[in-house]
Design an enzyme around this catalytic site. Structure first.
Site, PDB file in Angstrom:
ATOM      1  N   GLY A 195       0.843  -1.188   0.000  1.00  0.00           N
ATOM      2  CA  GLY A 195       0.000   0.000   0.000  1.00  0.00           C
ATOM      3  C   GLY A 195       0.877   1.236   0.000  1.00  0.00           C
ATOM      4  N   GLN A 204       2.630   9.955   1.563  1.00  0.00           N
ATOM      5  CA  GLN A 204       3.955   9.328   1.562  1.00  0.00           C
ATOM      6  C   GLN A 204       4.791   9.730   0.357  1.00  0.00           C
ATOM      7  OE1 GLN A 204       2.310   5.150   2.352  1.00  0.00           O
ATOM      8  NE2 GLN A 204       4.263   5.138   3.437  1.00  0.00           N
ATOM      9  N   CYS A 230       6.253   0.067   7.644  1.00  0.00           N
ATOM     10  CA  CYS A 230       5.783   1.208   6.847  1.00  0.00           C
ATOM     11  C   CYS A 230       6.947   1.710   6.009  1.00  0.00           C
ATOM     12  CB  CYS A 230       5.287   2.305   7.787  1.00  0.00           C
ATOM     13  SG  CYS A 230       4.754   3.799   6.931  1.00  0.00           S
ATOM     14  N   LEU A 231       6.676   2.007   4.737  1.00  0.00           N
ATOM     15  CA  LEU A 231       7.735   2.497   3.846  1.00  0.00           C
ATOM     16  C   LEU A 231       8.281   3.848   4.310  1.00  0.00           C
ATOM     17  CD1 LEU A 231       6.150   1.576   0.387  1.00  0.00           C
ATOM     18  CD2 LEU A 231       7.962   0.350   1.612  1.00  0.00           C
ATOM     19  N   HIS A 275      -4.142   0.899   7.835  1.00  0.00           N
ATOM     20  CA  HIS A 275      -2.828   1.546   7.791  1.00  0.00           C
ATOM     21  C   HIS A 275      -2.819   2.705   6.787  1.00  0.00           C
ATOM     22  CE1 HIS A 275       1.739   1.233   7.971  1.00  0.00           C
ATOM     23  NE2 HIS A 275       1.552   1.993   6.902  1.00  0.00           N
ATOM     24  N   GLU A 276      -3.343   2.452   5.587  1.00  0.00           N
ATOM     25  CA  GLU A 276      -3.289   3.482   4.530  1.00  0.00           C
ATOM     26  C   GLU A 276      -4.245   4.640   4.830  1.00  0.00           C
ATOM     27  OE1 GLU A 276      -0.858   3.359   2.591  1.00  0.00           O
ATOM     28  OE2 GLU A 276      -0.368   1.289   3.095  1.00  0.00           O
ATOM     29  N   HIS A 325      -2.786   6.993   7.195  1.00  0.00           N
ATOM     30  CA  HIS A 325      -1.854   7.930   6.539  1.00  0.00           C
ATOM     31  C   HIS A 325      -2.585   9.167   6.017  1.00  0.00           C
ATOM     32  CE1 HIS A 325       2.143   6.254   6.441  1.00  0.00           C
ATOM     33  NE2 HIS A 325       1.749   5.098   5.942  1.00  0.00           N
TER      34      HIS A 325
HETATM   35 ZN    ZN Z   1       2.782   3.339   5.910  1.00  0.00          ZN
END
Ligand code: ZN
Length: 202
Positions: free
Chosen positions: A50, A55, A112-113, A154-155, A158
């Protein structure tokens, strides 16, 4: 030409802002279509399951999700089953409203990226309902469970300026190296027991 975008990391203010909603006209615009393409390539390249617009530095209510079958090849079958992890085709989530259909009491390690190299136990609801717009600007309702429900939580977090570190069991926060060394082979119950420190974020 590379379509890849730079991924914002923790500490960049954009990750803490609430993204702006998109209009249907904007969703049809070449710039948003291109952004979706670039986010898909960036997510695949990372790789991740995702990626949310904040991000990549865009404070918008837009995320892309895809859990490809090949990502599951290196994962033990029992781990896939325990997490309720099944492939999810690429799709776009715009202006989402999420409803947790159960208590956020399922705990697994999550990464998480935007926090590369770290992981922690995060409690999430196993079932959610999301009302949003798709890539064509059409309203859709998603009913999700298991890992897909976790990805959505999670997304969508964000898009509202929330990171998993706000919800994690603080005592479980670990570098990936130390996760592999100390935590990976323990049962979820053992890990939760060891990590419990009374600082549940929810
Ligand atoms: Zn993330």
């Amino acid at each position: 030409m590379s379509l890849r975008l730079k991924i914002s990391t923790v500490g960049e203010p954009v990750l803490r802002q609430v993204g702006r909603e998109l209009t249907v006209e904007e969703i049809h615009s070449p710039s948003v279509r291109q952004l979706i393409e670039q986010m898909r390539e960036t997510m695949r390249d990372a790789p991740g399951v995702g990626l949310a617009a904040p991000q990549v530095g865009m404070s918008l209510q837009l995320a892309v999700i895809e859990d490809r079958p090949e990502y599951h090849k290196g994962v033990a079958e029992e781990d896939l089953v325990r997490r309720g992890r099944t492939p999810v085709p690429f799709h776009v989530v715009i202006n989402p409203k999420i409803r947790l259909l159960s208590e956020p009491d399922v705990v697994f390690f999550e990464g998480c990226l935007s926090l590369p190299g770290f992981t922690a136990l995060v409690p999430r609801a196993p079932t959610v309902q999301v009302d949003c717009l798709n890539h064509k600007g059409e309203p859709v309702r998603i009913e999700a469970q298991g890992w897909y429900a976790r990805i959505l939580q999670h997304e969508i977090d964000h898009l509202n300026g929330t990171l998993y570190i706000d919800r994690m069991l603080g005592g479980s926060f670990a570098s990936m190296e130390n996760y592999s060394r100390y935590w990976k082979d323990k049962s979820p119950e053992e890990v939760e027991e060891l990590a419990s420190c009374g600082c549940h974020g929810q």
